[in-house]
Scaffold this active site. Structure first.
Site, PDB file in Angstrom:
ATOM      1  N   LYS A  28      26.444  -5.222  -1.361  1.00 55.36           N
ATOM      2  CA  LYS A  28      27.911  -5.368  -1.436  1.00 55.36           C
ATOM      3  C   LYS A  28      28.573  -4.795  -0.187  1.00 55.36           C
ATOM      4  CE  LYS A  28      27.630  -4.432  -6.398  1.00 55.36           C
ATOM      5  NZ  LYS A  28      27.908  -3.377  -7.387  1.00 55.36           N
ATOM      6  N   ARG A  66       0.801  -1.224   0.000  1.00 54.71           N
ATOM      7  CA  ARG A  66       0.000   0.000   0.000  1.00 54.71           C
ATOM      8  C   ARG A  66       0.834   1.274   0.000  1.00 54.71           C
ATOM      9  NH1 ARG A  66      -2.970  -3.488   1.587  1.00 54.71           N
ATOM     10  NH2 ARG A  66      -1.142  -4.128   2.710  1.00 54.71           N
TER      11      ARG A  66
END
Ligand code: NCD
Length: 322
Positions: free
Chosen positions: A96, A66
């Site tokens: 990373k 929503r």
């Protein structure tokens, strides 16, 4: 440079939206006065140009349907564009090992505002301190706050009663962890003579610091632990799910997860003919599907629609000088 004042005082342009603490009744009135116009823009086939040329990043570290979609819809209805980063822990350089500060600085360079959802309380505020040039909007920080949800909840109550003072409401489910409850209590505490009954298992009552700080703001909070104590004819019921993802101990979750289930029978016994039934959603074991037919149930109707309109109004004020 953006507006970094801690309270908005009616001035939305370039401001961060982190907490309901930034609002007051005049500021809310200004926002709400724009909502009908936004509703008609949304119903119109032509997108408006209020956000044309604006790019907004949706940076969501936690699942959302929503909030994400209504922000994206709001931006597009106003002719703006979005950069959508869902689940950065998996799909961006965050995976990373990039640090949060760098992530915010990078997106800051690409866009005009960043809307952020994160599992840790305080992260939106942290992002706001990092981003020097673009406003940050808190779309939910852990079990902290969810200010834009409270704005649409307040608007939904206002739409029904034409006022936000002198109201009695019931908030059920998980006051301890529900950020939407936290922001909505703060919102209602800006007005006089509001009483909120908080219905939950004892384990899920508000933490005492929050209870005391909300009470100091003037709102009357009454904690109840049984459905039998629900006041008759409240103005609204706000029925939340138990926030599974916030539990360290899954056994406790299993114990409390189905504590308060909203049924037609409960409504028959305790609600009034005007009591509106609200839920920020998602519904997970907290409201029976048969309640959906009740005309007082607004969670899949006005509450959802108002979510997009209120966010349109908010973004148009934050991103336009006039
Ligand atoms: C809420 C949230 O994320 O806090 N959802 C929403 O944004 N409408 C409520 C919830 O997840 O229970």
């Amino acid at each position: 440079m953006k507006n970094t004042k801690s309270t908005l005082s009616g001035k939305f342009y370039s401001a961060d939206i982190i907490s309901l603490d930034q609002f007051d009744p005049v500021t809310l009135k200004k926002l709400f006065s724009l909502v009908p116009k936004m509703a008609s823009i949304a119903k119109n086939a032509q997108p408006s140009k209020l956000l044309s040329g604006k790019i907004v990043t949706l940076l969501f570290y936690e699942p959302s349907s929503r909030t994400f979609a209504s922000f994206a819809g709001a931006i597009k209805q106003l002719g703006g564009e979005t950069i959508d980063i869902l689940n950065p822990l998996q799909f961006s350089s965050v995976s990373k090992g990039e640090n949060f500060e760098d992530t915010i600085r990078v997106f800051e360079a690409y866009c005009d505002a960043i809307i952020i959802r994160h599992p840790e309380i305080g992260t939106a505020k942290k992002a706001a301190l990092i981003a020097a040039s673009v406003p940050i909007i808190n779309a939910g920080d852990g079990n902290g706050e969810h200010p834009t949800q409270a704005l649409l909840d307040l608007y939904t109550i206002y739409e029904k009663y034409k006022k936000l003072d002198g109201l009695t409401g019931v908030m059920a489910g998980d006051p301890l962890n529900s950020r939407t409850i936290h922001s909505l209590i703060k919102g209602l505490s800006l007005y006089k003579n509001n009483t909120i009954y908080l219905l939950s298992p004892k384990e899920l009552r508000l933490n005492r610091d929050d209870f005391n700080s909300y009470t100091e703001k003037g709102v009357k909070l009454i904690e109840i632990y049984s459905e039998k104590e629900i006041p008759k004819n409240a103005n609204f019921w706000y029925w939340t799910r138990v926030q599974k993802e916030r539990f360290k101990d899954k056994k406790t979750y299993e114990k409390v997860k189905d504590s308060f289930y909203l049924t037609s029978n409960l409504i028959k016994n305790f609600a009034g003919k005007d009591t509106i039934l609200m839920d920020p959603l998602p519904r997970v074991g907290n409201i029976d599907m048969s309640v959906d037919q009740d005309p007082r149930a607004l969670y899949l109707r006005n509450q959802i629609r108002n979510g997009m309109y209120v966010r349109m109004a908010l973004l148009s004020l934050i991103l336009n000088k006039k």
